[in-house]
Design a protein around this motif. Structure first.
Motif, short mmCIF file in Angstrom:
data_model
loop_
_atom_site.label_atom_id
_atom_site.label_comp_id
_atom_site.label_asym_id
_atom_site.label_seq_id
_atom_site.Cartn_x
_atom_site.Cartn_y
_atom_site.Cartn_z
N SER A 1 9.31 -1.51 -3.62
CA SER A 1 8.28 -1.94 -2.94
C SER A 1 7.43 -0.48 -2.11
O SER A 1 7.94 0.37 -2.85
CB SER A 1 8.26 -2.57 -1.50
N GLU A 2 6.04 -0.70 -2.49
CA GLU A 2 5.23 0.47 -1.80
C GLU A 2 5.66 1.37 -1.47
O GLU A 2 4.92 2.93 -0.30
CB GLU A 2 3.59 0.29 -1.86
N ALA A 3 6.17 0.68 0.28
CA ALA A 3 6.99 1.42 1.27
C ALA A 3 8.00 2.09 0.95
O ALA A 3 8.69 3.41 1.62
CB ALA A 3 7.18 0.71 2.36
N ALA A 4 8.89 1.82 -0.32
CA ALA A 4 10.11 3.27 -1.12
C ALA A 4 9.67 3.11 -2.90
O ALA A 4 10.49 2.98 -3.64
CB ALA A 4 11.28 2.31 -0.91
N PRO A 5 8.49 4.05 -2.81
CA PRO A 5 8.24 4.37 -4.58
C PRO A 5 9.66 5.33 -4.55
O PRO A 5 9.93 6.78 -3.75
CB PRO A 5 7.14 5.31 -4.54
N LEU A 6 10.50 5.64 -5.71
CA LEU A 6 10.92 6.20 -6.23
C LEU A 6 10.79 7.86 -5.78
O LEU A 6 11.84 8.81 -5.39
CB LEU A 6 11.72 5.96 -7.33
N ASP A 7 9.97 8.42 -6.78
CA ASP A 7 10.15 9.72 -6.64
C ASP A 7 9.95 10.30 -5.36
O ASP A 7 9.89 11.37 -4.84
CB ASP A 7 8.22 10.47 -7.57
N ILE A 8 9.12 9.72 -4.07
CA ILE A 8 9.33 10.16 -2.84
C ILE A 8 10.76 9.88 -2.03
O ILE A 8 11.69 11.00 -1.58
CB ILE A 8 8.27 9.11 -1.86
N VAL A 9 10.93 8.90 -2.05
CA VAL A 9 12.33 8.62 -1.52
C VAL A 9 13.68 9.01 -2.73
O VAL A 9 14.49 9.88 -1.15
CB VAL A 9 12.42 6.88 -1.60
N ILE A 10 13.71 9.16 -3.86
CA ILE A 10 14.52 10.22 -4.38
C ILE A 10 14.63 12.08 -4.16
O ILE A 10 15.53 12.47 -3.76
CB ILE A 10 14.66 10.02 -5.64
N HIS A 11 12.99 12.70 -3.92
CA HIS A 11 12.84 13.77 -3.73
C HIS A 11 13.13 14.50 -1.70
O HIS A 11 14.12 14.99 -1.49
CB HIS A 11 11.59 14.00 -3.50
N ALA A 12 13.02 13.17 -0.69
CA ALA A 12 13.12 13.25 0.11
C ALA A 12 15.02 12.85 0.63
O ALA A 12 15.61 13.66 1.93
CB ALA A 12 13.06 12.02 1.63
N THR B 1 0.95 -0.36 -0.31
CA THR B 1 0.32 -0.05 -0.13
C THR B 1 0.77 1.43 -0.08
O THR B 1 1.65 1.80 0.07
CB THR B 1 -0.78 -0.15 1.55
N ARG B 2 0.36 2.62 -0.92
CA ARG B 2 1.62 3.44 -1.14
C ARG B 2 -0.15 4.56 -0.13
O ARG B 2 -0.68 4.84 -1.35
CB ARG B 2 1.44 3.99 -2.12
N LEU B 3 1.12 5.23 0.89
CA LEU B 3 0.19 6.67 1.36
C LEU B 3 1.36 7.42 1.43
O LEU B 3 2.24 7.51 1.96
CB LEU B 3 -0.09 6.39 2.60
N ASP B 4 1.14 8.26 0.24
CA ASP B 4 2.10 9.50 0.06
C ASP B 4 2.79 10.63 0.99
O ASP B 4 3.57 10.24 1.33
CB ASP B 4 2.44 10.95 -1.13
N ASP B 5 1.85 10.87 2.05
CA ASP B 5 1.69 11.77 3.05
C ASP B 5 2.41 11.00 3.54
O ASP B 5 3.51 11.61 4.61
CB ASP B 5 0.33 12.60 3.63
N VAL B 6 1.62 9.89 4.30
CA VAL B 6 2.55 9.45 5.49
C VAL B 6 4.62 8.86 4.63
O VAL B 6 5.22 9.38 5.77
CB VAL B 6 2.17 7.65 5.56
N GLY C 1 10.89 24.63 -7.72
CA GLY C 1 11.73 23.96 -6.49
C GLY C 1 11.29 22.92 -6.26
O GLY C 1 10.34 21.65 -5.72
N LEU C 2 12.46 23.02 -5.03
CA LEU C 2 12.37 21.10 -4.05
C LEU C 2 11.43 20.95 -2.99
O LEU C 2 10.88 20.10 -2.90
CB LEU C 2 14.14 21.24 -3.36
N GLY C 3 11.55 22.24 -2.27
CA GLY C 3 10.34 22.11 -1.38
C GLY C 3 10.91 21.07 -0.34
O GLY C 3 11.38 20.28 -0.41
N THR C 4 9.84 20.92 0.72
CA THR C 4 10.32 20.28 1.77
C THR C 4 9.24 18.63 0.85
O THR C 4 9.14 17.34 1.73
CB THR C 4 10.23 20.14 2.70
N GLY C 5 8.05 19.01 0.89
CA GLY C 5 6.89 17.83 0.44
C GLY C 5 6.73 17.41 1.54
O GLY C 5 5.49 16.49 2.14
N MET C 6 6.92 17.74 2.92
CA MET C 6 5.81 17.81 4.17
C MET C 6 5.48 19.03 4.94
O MET C 6 5.37 20.01 4.85
CB MET C 6 6.86 17.71 4.93
N GLY C 7 4.19 18.48 4.89
CA GLY C 7 3.16 19.69 5.98
C GLY C 7 3.17 19.40 7.33
O GLY C 7 4.60 19.16 8.35
#
Length: 135
Positions: free
Chosen positions: A71-82, A31-36, A129-135
């Motif tokens: 896996s859905e716990a490490a989607p590249l778009d989120i991991v690389i950005h982070a 399961t992928r939950l982007d904000d989490v 921009g990069l931003g943080t992507g985190m709220g």
């Protein structure tokens, strides 16, 4: 997400901020939950402890990528950005290219790494921009 996995996530891992366990639950439940995921990856990277900090963060990146990619716990778009958002503040005190090397050492194929980095670079280039992507 399977009912038991959702209960583990909702009742234990999330409220008690068990970050690696959250990744494990998401991987197991496929399961992928982007904000989490954005918050969890950012927290785990930013709380890497060691001297120098970039080296400690590098170890965390390698370890987490080996455990959770693909896996859905490490989607590249989120991991690389982070990874790159977390690496930016360390740029003046770190070895050049360490973040990319950590991703590659963690098992991220160079092609996927390059493609996601290209997307990230384009977003910066066009003013998002990069931003943080985190709220």
């Amino acid at each position: 997400m399977h009912v038991l996995m959702f209960q583990l996530f909702q009742d234990f891992a999330r409220p008690y901020r068990l970050f690696e366990q959250i990744l494990l639950i998401l991987k197991t439940a496929d399961t992928r939950l982007d904000d989490v995921l954005e918050a969890v990856w950012a927290h785990l990277l930013q709380n890497a402890r060691g001297t120098p900090q970039w080296s400690a963060m590098r170890d965390v990146i390698v370890d987490l990528c080996r455990k959770y990619f693909p896996s859905e716990a490490a989607p590249l778009d989120i991991v690389i950005h982070a990874v790159y958002v977390s690496a930016l503040p360390l740029a003046s005190t770190s070895a050049q290219g360490w973040a990319t090397e950590a991703l590659l050492d963690g098992g991220i194929p160079i092609r996927e790494c390059f493609e996601e980095l290209s997307v990230l670079t384009e977003s910066v280039r066009f003013g998002r921009g990069l931003g943080t992507g985190m709220g």
